[in-house]
Design an enzyme around this catalytic site. Structure first.
Site, PDB file in Angstrom:
ATOM      1  N   LYS A 159       0.862  -1.182   0.000  1.00 51.19           N
ATOM      2  CA  LYS A 159       0.000   0.000   0.000  1.00 51.19           C
ATOM      3  C   LYS A 159       0.898   1.233   0.000  1.00 51.19           C
ATOM      4  CE  LYS A 159      -3.851   1.883   2.762  1.00 51.19           C
ATOM      5  NZ  LYS A 159      -4.651   1.648   3.999  1.00 51.19           N
ATOM      6  N   SER A 201      -9.317   1.522   2.755  1.00 50.90           N
ATOM      7  CA  SER A 201      -8.418   2.309   1.945  1.00 50.90           C
ATOM      8  C   SER A 201      -7.319   1.493   1.267  1.00 50.90           C
ATOM      9  CB  SER A 201      -7.784   3.410   2.812  1.00 50.90           C
ATOM     10  OG  SER A 201      -6.999   2.831   3.862  1.00 50.90           O
ATOM     11  N   SER A 247      -9.759  -0.910   6.815  1.00 49.94           N
ATOM     12  CA  SER A 247      -9.067  -0.705   5.544  1.00 49.94           C
ATOM     13  C   SER A 247      -8.350  -1.898   4.949  1.00 49.94           C
ATOM     14  CB  SER A 247      -8.084   0.463   5.668  1.00 49.94           C
ATOM     15  OG  SER A 247      -8.775   1.675   5.864  1.00 49.94           O
TER      16      SER A 247
END
EC number: 3.5.1.4
Length: 572
Positions: free
Chosen positions: A137, A221, A245
């Site tokens: 990420k 996310s 997330s």
């Protein structure tokens, strides 16, 4: 007073997109006709993306993390061969679904060459992740690579690193740990602006959609991670979770994830939103195409003893005995063993605030039936109000009045994305005494939930091992329609550990509209009225399995048992 910017933010974002695409080798770039075809596809997974890949590459990328590592260690595949296969697949995935913020395939291939040479010369691997491509990420710093975290203002730099002499020179601790274990890092995946939304959309590359159903969001996310894995561009990645997330994207994209308790793993030197808010910390977590991948990642990074370098990490080594104890209670099909105590699992059908859509109801019922059929105990779960937990947790996420977010926006002049404008307008931060009062309320909420858990031992005296609950009230979600995050946020407030497993997919022929349900509030009504069987058809359905604090090994073991029981029930 209006700030003047030498280069408009739109131009900076456009240049970044061009530079990213330029890092894809010419022979891997799709034609305009191919891109047009992809734009018309509802489902980009499986046969569609595979049309752009050679059979040998398909064979590699359809193999999960543990078999890949074993093959590389045994010399059946080279790290270079595996790395090139995932680099090409990730390149195609990005072109058809916009999921990467950073590409560094050249660094990855060079690293793979070094690992192959090390294995040849020394006859042993560097570590437990030797040769395995791992995606990150875009919160984690890698030398020589940007970290924008979706903000235009950090293009060309590393978010949070203000010393220009350290630009592109810093590494997050998790980056160092993965490399020490032999991993090959090859790309960084997209995130939403701010991180604080269950979608993946920013002003640099726009929105990442759901590879299984392009009507819907991939979640957030850590949405870029999950979208990439749904397209088999990675088998293992590192994300973060402060409100769902790593769990939301995994459930939305039909894969697996592990959310540890904060401070089990290192967050040192990673970019983050409002890092000074540490009452309810974000936690690093893993997303994978298999539960074995999550287990491998947890075991590997803990073998580096991260607490020695990051004082925030609790010194708990990987507990193989805890994991093995759970697995000893069931056979490989998930069925409880007659000479062992079965699992005792709570089940939360809804949170009393928002009723799940029909596909989620059916998925929960499938898991419940499989667990009972396998001989495990199932008890109804009616804990203290999730509404209270949601309110408290949400207050902490917005405690600084959105100052941190706006500081990053001011670097380029970019605006808030539309979905955030109602929530992240700049305002006064929470006063200190109110912040302290919220902290006390949060502790009281944790205590009440713990007391309830203890009370559920019941007449048999057996403690509830974990709780099965929805990840969200919908199977993926129509972009802009994610109105209720309490199913995941409550777990963050409690600091519990959790794993996500895929269950099924929404089916327009089975999951019809329930005209008998009457919403209990306006948020419930908005969610219920957004359901359309045709739009949601094909969207993955996942559930989360929630255990108590620092029970990562236990929740992984339970997830394996439940998933095996589910697969066995589905094949019967």
């Amino acid at each position: 007073m209006t700030t003047e910017y030498p280069i408009p933010w739109e131009a900076r974002a456009a240049k970044k997109r061009e530079d990213t695409l330029a890092k894809i080798p010419a022979e891997w770039r799709l034609s305009p006709a191919d891109l047009e075809l992809a734009a018309k596809q509802r489902d980009l997974t499986g046969p569609f993306i595979e049309r752009f890949l050679e059979p040998g590459i398909i064979d590699i990328v359809k193999t999960d993390s543990v078999p890949l590592v074993n093959d590389i260690r045994a010399g059946k595949r080279s790290a270079v061969e595996v790395t090139k296969a995932f680099c090409k697949t990730a390149a195609i995935a990005h072109q058809i679904n916009n999921c990467l913020l950073e590409i560094f395939f050249d660094i990855a291939i060079k690293r793979a060459e070094e690992l192959d040479e090390y294995l040849r010369v020394n006859g042993k691997p560097v570590g437990p992740l030797h040769g395995l491509p791992i995606s990150l990420k875009d919160q984690f710093h890698v030398k020589g690579v940007d970290t924008t975290m979706g903000y235009v203002g950090w293009i060309g730099g590393n978010m949070g690193i203000t010393d220009p002499t350290k630009t592109h020179q810093v590494e997050s601790q998790i980056t160092k740990e993965l490399l020490a274990c032999g991993a090959v890092l090859f790309c960084k995946t997209s995130v939403p602006q701010t991180l604080l939304i269950g979608d993946t959309y920013n002003n640099i590359i726009g929105r990442t959609l759901n590879p299984h159903n392009n009507n819907l969001s991939c979640g957030g996310s850590s949405g870029g991670e999950a979208a990439l894995m749904a397209l088999r561009g990675s088998t293992l990645g590192v994300g973060t979770d402060i409100g769902g997330s790593v769990r939301i994207p995994a459930a939305f994209c039909g894969i697996f994830s592990l959310k540890p308790t904060p401070e089990r793993l290192t967050y040192r030197d990673a970019a983050n939103t409002n890092p000074g808010q540490n009452t309810y910390r974000s936690t690093l977590g893993f997303i994978s195409t298999s539960l074995d991948g999550c287990e491998l990642a947890l075991k590997s990074v803990l073998s580096t003893r991260p607490w020695l370098q990051d004082p925030a990490v609790v010194p708990i080594p990987y507990r193989q005995d805890v994991f093995d104890d759970v697995l000893s209670r069931a056979d490989t099909s998930g069925r409880a063993k007659a000479d062992h105590r079965p699992l005792k699992l709570g089940i939360l059908w809804n949170d009393g605030i928002v009723e799940p859509h029909p596909p989620i109801r059916r998925g929960m019922a499938m898991v419940a039936e499989a667990v009972k059929k396998a001989g495990h105990k199932l008890v109804g779960w009616n804990p203290p109000s999730h509404a209270t937990a949601l309110k408290i947790h949400h207050s902490f996420l917005l405690a600084d009045g959105a100052r941190d977010v706006h500081d990053h926006l001011l670097l380029s002049g970019e605006p808030l994305i539309a979905d955030l404008q109602a929530y992240f307008n700049l305002r006064d931060p929470i006063p200190l005494l109110e912040y302290q009062a919220l902290t006390v309320q949060g502790l009281a909420c944790e205590q009440a939930y713990s007391d309830y858990w203890n009370s559920m031992s019941g007449d048999d005296g057996q403690e509830v091992d974990a709780v099965i609950m929805p990840v969200a009230p919908h199977a993926a979600v129509i972009p802009g329609k994610y109105n209720h995050l309490a199913y995941t946020e409550v777990v963050n407030l409690l600091n519990y550990s959790a794993a996500v497993i895929p269950v099924t997919k929404a089916d327009r022929g089975v999951d019809g509209v329930d005209d008998t349900y009457r919403p209990v509030n306006e948020v419930d009504r908005a969610n219920w009225e957004s359901y359309d069987p045709e739009i949601y058809h094909g969207a993955p359905v996942g559930v989360q399995i929630v255990a108590r604090k620092f029970e990562e090994e236990k929740v992984l073991g339970i997830a394996k048992v439940v998933h095996a029981a589910l697969k066995n029930a589905q094949s019967a």
